[in-house]
Structures are given as structure tokens and as C-alpha cells.
Scaffold this motif. Structure first.
Motif, PDB file in Angstrom:
ATOM      1  N   SER A 186       0.829  -1.206   0.000  1.00  0.00           N
ATOM      2  CA  SER A 186       0.000   0.000   0.000  1.00  0.00           C
ATOM      3  C   SER A 186       0.865   1.259   0.000  1.00  0.00           C
ATOM      4  O   SER A 186       0.460   2.300  -0.519  1.00  0.00           O
ATOM      5  CB  SER A 186      -0.925   0.005   1.227  1.00  0.00           C
ATOM      6  N   ILE A 187       2.062   1.142   0.589  1.00  0.00           N
ATOM      7  CA  ILE A 187       2.987   2.274   0.616  1.00  0.00           C
ATOM      8  C   ILE A 187       3.638   2.479  -0.745  1.00  0.00           C
ATOM      9  O   ILE A 187       3.996   3.604  -1.126  1.00  0.00           O
ATOM     10  CB  ILE A 187       4.075   2.058   1.688  1.00  0.00           C
ATOM     11  N   MET A 188       3.784   1.389  -1.505  1.00  0.00           N
ATOM     12  CA  MET A 188       4.550   1.448  -2.748  1.00  0.00           C
ATOM     13  C   MET A 188       4.014   2.458  -3.763  1.00  0.00           C
ATOM     14  O   MET A 188       4.788   3.121  -4.446  1.00  0.00           O
ATOM     15  CB  MET A 188       4.615   0.062  -3.388  1.00  0.00           C
ATOM     16  N   THR A 189       2.684   2.562  -3.888  1.00  0.00           N
ATOM     17  CA  THR A 189       2.135   3.515  -4.861  1.00  0.00           C
ATOM     18  C   THR A 189       2.500   4.955  -4.511  1.00  0.00           C
ATOM     19  O   THR A 189       3.077   5.667  -5.342  1.00  0.00           O
ATOM     20  CB  THR A 189       0.616   3.356  -4.995  1.00  0.00           C
ATOM     21  N   PRO A 190       2.197   5.434  -3.295  1.00  0.00           N
ATOM     22  CA  PRO A 190       2.611   6.810  -2.974  1.00  0.00           C
ATOM     23  C   PRO A 190       4.119   6.987  -2.964  1.00  0.00           C
ATOM     24  O   PRO A 190       4.628   8.048  -3.334  1.00  0.00           O
ATOM     25  CB  PRO A 190       2.001   7.058  -1.587  1.00  0.00           C
ATOM     26  N   ALA A 191       4.861   5.947  -2.554  1.00  0.00           N
ATOM     27  CA  ALA A 191       6.319   6.035  -2.570  1.00  0.00           C
ATOM     28  C   ALA A 191       6.825   6.150  -4.006  1.00  0.00           C
ATOM     29  O   ALA A 191       7.779   6.881  -4.298  1.00  0.00           O
ATOM     30  CB  ALA A 191       6.942   4.821  -1.888  1.00  0.00           C
TER      31      ALA A 191
ATOM     32  N   GLY B 132       0.405   7.370   4.689  1.00  0.00           N
ATOM     33  CA  GLY B 132      -0.991   6.993   4.868  1.00  0.00           C
ATOM     34  C   GLY B 132      -1.216   5.546   5.259  1.00  0.00           C
ATOM     35  O   GLY B 132      -1.913   5.260   6.247  1.00  0.00           O
ATOM     36  N   PRO B 133      -0.633   4.575   4.541  1.00  0.00           N
ATOM     37  CA  PRO B 133      -0.846   3.168   4.901  1.00  0.00           C
ATOM     38  C   PRO B 133      -0.323   2.814   6.290  1.00  0.00           C
ATOM     39  O   PRO B 133      -0.886   1.944   6.965  1.00  0.00           O
ATOM     40  CB  PRO B 133      -0.068   2.417   3.812  1.00  0.00           C
TER      41      PRO B 133
END
Length: 414
Positions: A145-150, A276-277
Motif C-alpha cells: 500500500s505504501i509502494m504507490t505513494p512512494a 498513509g498506509p
């Protein structure tokens, strides 16, 4: 298709590490064009509306293709599907490097990129929810879930820090090819360690044998109120996309702020997006109803969204701070409306399919943001754009509270 899983924690950790690296980089490549928009507009290659349309078409195609990608992830080898997406990303980003100044050709190529990303998210999610060791699954869902914003943050950082912003596409291309090779080697060398006797349960998704009898997806969707999650996911995705317009908005609203510095300022918002995640994972241990938590997060964003209407009247750092917190809440919402909502359907073997559907909803939100927000900004100005964000935040809070009892009833009876 019967899904194997890794009994060995060591092998599972290796697969998870390479998977997250590959998927995270794939997320970065999807935002290469978005991170280049401020430079393309500033240098006169395209207008805000034209760059917005390219992004809108990309995400429209991406949204539709995700519906097929989710189903494919449940039926065929997800490892190979991820490799295809990495290869496609490498080819398209290399091509864009040579034609970023051609509006029509760039739109066609970027749309093709969306097609080739058909199973990046569903395949990665399927591997985490069903194939890695049980002890790694909760951490895996948070990390993915962190990978997209990261990935978004990384794309903007590379575009701002390289000698020429166009080099972002070259870096994305080379990285995609290298990670595709690394992923294929990892998947091939670890495949012999896959066990296929049964699928280990997760804390969020009980074992199939412990579940109710097989039920059709439509019936599950209706009884769970899945449509509320889809709408909330669309809204929070739409709202999150204000981050891609921060450089242009700050550049045009405050004198003396050049495109490069405006992009650097946007890093604050993008960094909050990655948090966020992590915030959501902590909230998930406090609030057990994902729909209610989503509604509360939307509610927290209401006063912050009104604060952004002071754009141009107060110091830009206040606007950056308010927007960052709005994006933080929206990003946390994604963990509930996409990740945990999808995992709730794993005991019926529908987790990959639902992951594709929820990701499609998120993509449609990006479509709306790319087309509508840039059009409003062009025709009516930034305040009208921000009023749109306020309206969506309020709608999200209302719909979340309406859907809460339906989701609660579904979880209690399954």
C-alpha cells in the motif's frame, strides 16, 4: 487455479523483498508523465488541459484493463503477469523519452502503457495475500500500500533532481528492464519451494475450509455494500490527485516560485502520501469497521479542505500543510477501501478479482481528477478547483457513514 504458498520464511522474505522492489518501481514509472507535467507546461510543449487529457486517457484505459487483470490474477500465474507489466513499462518509457513533445503520439504510447500494466497491482496483491508465508502477509499488505505513494514521490524527486527532467523516462525504462530480470530469476529459482496442498489463512482472510459455501461475486458485493467501498475509493483517489497539481498550482499562485522549487515543495505532500498506509495500519488495530474508519478520515479532511480556499491569501506553507494532511487521510483511506476490503473476500477466492475492481475504481478517480481538475483550473481557476475537492471530501464522509452498518452486518455474518 490452485495457488501455491511458501512454507519457508526465508524464501518467502526473499520473494516479498524482490516483489516490493519491482512493484514499487513499477508504481514510479506510472507517474513519470505526471511528474513531468509542470516542466512540459512551463516549457510550452503542451497546455495544462493537454497534459491532463493524456493522464486521463491513461487512467481510463488502466481502469478498464484492471477489471480483466484482477480476474486473470485469480486464474493464471501472477508471477508472469507482473513480469509482463515491467517489460511493458520499460518499452513505453523509453519510447516517450523520444517523443514527449508530440501530443498525439505521447497519448497513444501512454495509453498502451496502461494496457501493459493490466496486472501489476492484482498480481502483486495475489502473491502477498495467498503465496507468501502467513507471518509476512500483514506487513506485506502495508508495504504494498505504501509502494504507490512512494513511487509517486520517487518519480517527482527524480524529475526534479536529474540534470534534465526527460531523463526520468530513461531511468524508469532501464530500471524496469533490470527489475523484470531480477523478478523472473527470483520467481523461477523459488518456484520449487511452493507448496500446493492448501492455502494458509491470514488473520484478515480465514481459510477457505472455514468459510461459508462458495458464493458468487455479485451476491457478495450486494450483501457487503462493496459499491460503497468502490465509490469511496474513487473519491479518495480523486482527492489524492491534487498532489500532482501542487507544483503548477503553487507556481501560478505565488510570485517568485519557479517550477523546480514548486516541485520540491510538493515533496512534503508526496511524503505524507507514503505515510498513509502506516497510519491506517495503526488505526486498523483500533477501529474494526473499515467503512467507519474511512468515513472518519473523510470527516477529518473537511476543515482542512476549507483552509485550502485561502490559496494566494496566506503563505504557501499553510496551503502545503493543509493539502499534505488531506492527502495523508486520503492515502490512509486507500488501505481500508482497497487493501483490507479486498482481503475480506479471500476466503471465497475472490481477493484478486476484488483487488482489480477496487484498483479500477481508484483509477477512475484519477481519470476524473486528471480531466476535470485540470479543466476547471484552466477555465475557472484554482479556487474553483479546490472547491471541487471540498465537495468530494464532504460526499465521502456522508457515504462512508451510510455504508457503515451494511459492512458491519456483512462482517458479523461471515
Amino acid at each position: 487455479m490452485k495457488t501455491g504458498y511458501f512454507k519457508s520464511k526465508r524464501i518467502s522474505l526473499l520473494v516479498l523483498t524482490v516483489l516490493m522492489t519491482a512493484y514499487g518501481f513499477l508504481c514510479m514509472t506510472k507517474y513519470c508523465f505526471s511528474s513531468a507535467m509542470v516542466f512540459i507546461v512551463d516549457e510550452g510543449y503542451m497546455t495544462k488541459f493537454e497534459t491532463g487529457m493524456i493522464s486521463a486517457v491513461f487512467w481510463a484505459v488502466y481502469a478498464v484493463i484492471q477489471l480483466f487483470g484482477g480476474a486473470l490474477a485469480d486464474k493464471f500465474r501472477p508471477e508472469k503477469q507482473l513480469a509482463i507489466s515491467l517489460f511493458g513499462s520499460g518499452v513505453i518509457n523509453l519510447a516517450i523519452y523520444f517523443c514527449y513533445d508530440n501530443y498525439v503520439l505521447t497519448m497513444v504510447l501512454w495509453s498502451l502503457n496502461a494496457i501493459l500494466q493490466f496486472s501489476g497491482w492484482p498480481a502483486s496483491f495475489k502473491i502477498i495475500s495467498s503465496m507468501v508465508h502467513e507471518s509476512h502477509r500483514e506487513a506485506g499488505t502495508v508495504i504494498i500500500s505504501i509502494m504507490t505513494p512512494a513511487g509517486v514521490l520517487a518519480s517527482y524527486m527524480v524529475a526534479a533532481l536529474v540534470a534534465r527532467w526527460q531523463q526520468n523516462f530513461i531511468i524508469s525504462s532501464i530500471g524496469s528492464f533490470l527489475l523484470m530480470i531480477a523478478w523472473l530469476i527470483t520467481a523461477k529459482s523459488t518456484s520449487r519451494f511452493l507448496c500446493t496442498d492448501q492455502i494458509l489463512p491470514t488473520k484478515k482472510a480465514p481459510q477457505k475450509n472455514d468459510a461459508a459455501p462458495q458464493t458468487g461475486l455479485l451476491k457478495l458485493a450486494l450483501s457487503s455494500g462493496l459499491v460503497f467501498f468502490l465509490v469511496l475509493n474513487l473519491l479518495r483517489s480523486f482527492i489524492t490527485q491534487i498532489q500532482t497539481l501542487i507544483p503548477i498550482m503553487i507556481n501560478e499562485s505565488y510570485e517568485g516560485v519557479d517550477p523546480v522549487f514548486a516541485t520540491v515543495l510538493s515533496f512534503v505532500v508526496l511524503f505524507c502520501n507514503t505515510l498513509g498506509p502506516i497510519l491506517a495500519n495503526r488505526l486498523a488495530h483500533v477501529f474494526k469497521n473499515e467503512m467507519l474508519t474511512a468515513a472518519l478520515l473523510f470527516s477529518l479532511s473537511i476543515p482542512l479542505s476549507f483552509m485550502t480556499l485561502l490559496l494566494g491569501s496566506i503563505n504557501y506553507w499553510f496551503i502545503i500543510a493543509a493539502t499534505a494532511l488531506i492527502v495523508l487521510c486520503a492515502s490512509a483511506n486507500g488501505y481500508f477501501t482497497m487493501t483490507l476490503a479486498s482481503m475480506a473476500f479471500a476466503k471465497w477466492g475472490k481477493d484478486g478479482t476484488v483487488a482489480g475492481i477496487t484498483n479500477a475504481a481508484a483509477a477512475f478517480g484519477i481519470v476524473g481528477a486528471s480531466a476535470i481538475l485540470t479543466l476547471i483550473a484552466d477555465k475557472l481557476g484554482w479556487i474553483a478547483t479546490l472547491i471541487t475537492i471540498v465537495s468530494l471530501v464532504v460526499c465521502g464522509a456522508v457515504l462512508g457513514f451510510i455504508g457503515t452498518p451494511i459492512w458491519k452486518k456483512f462482517k458479523n455474518h461471515t
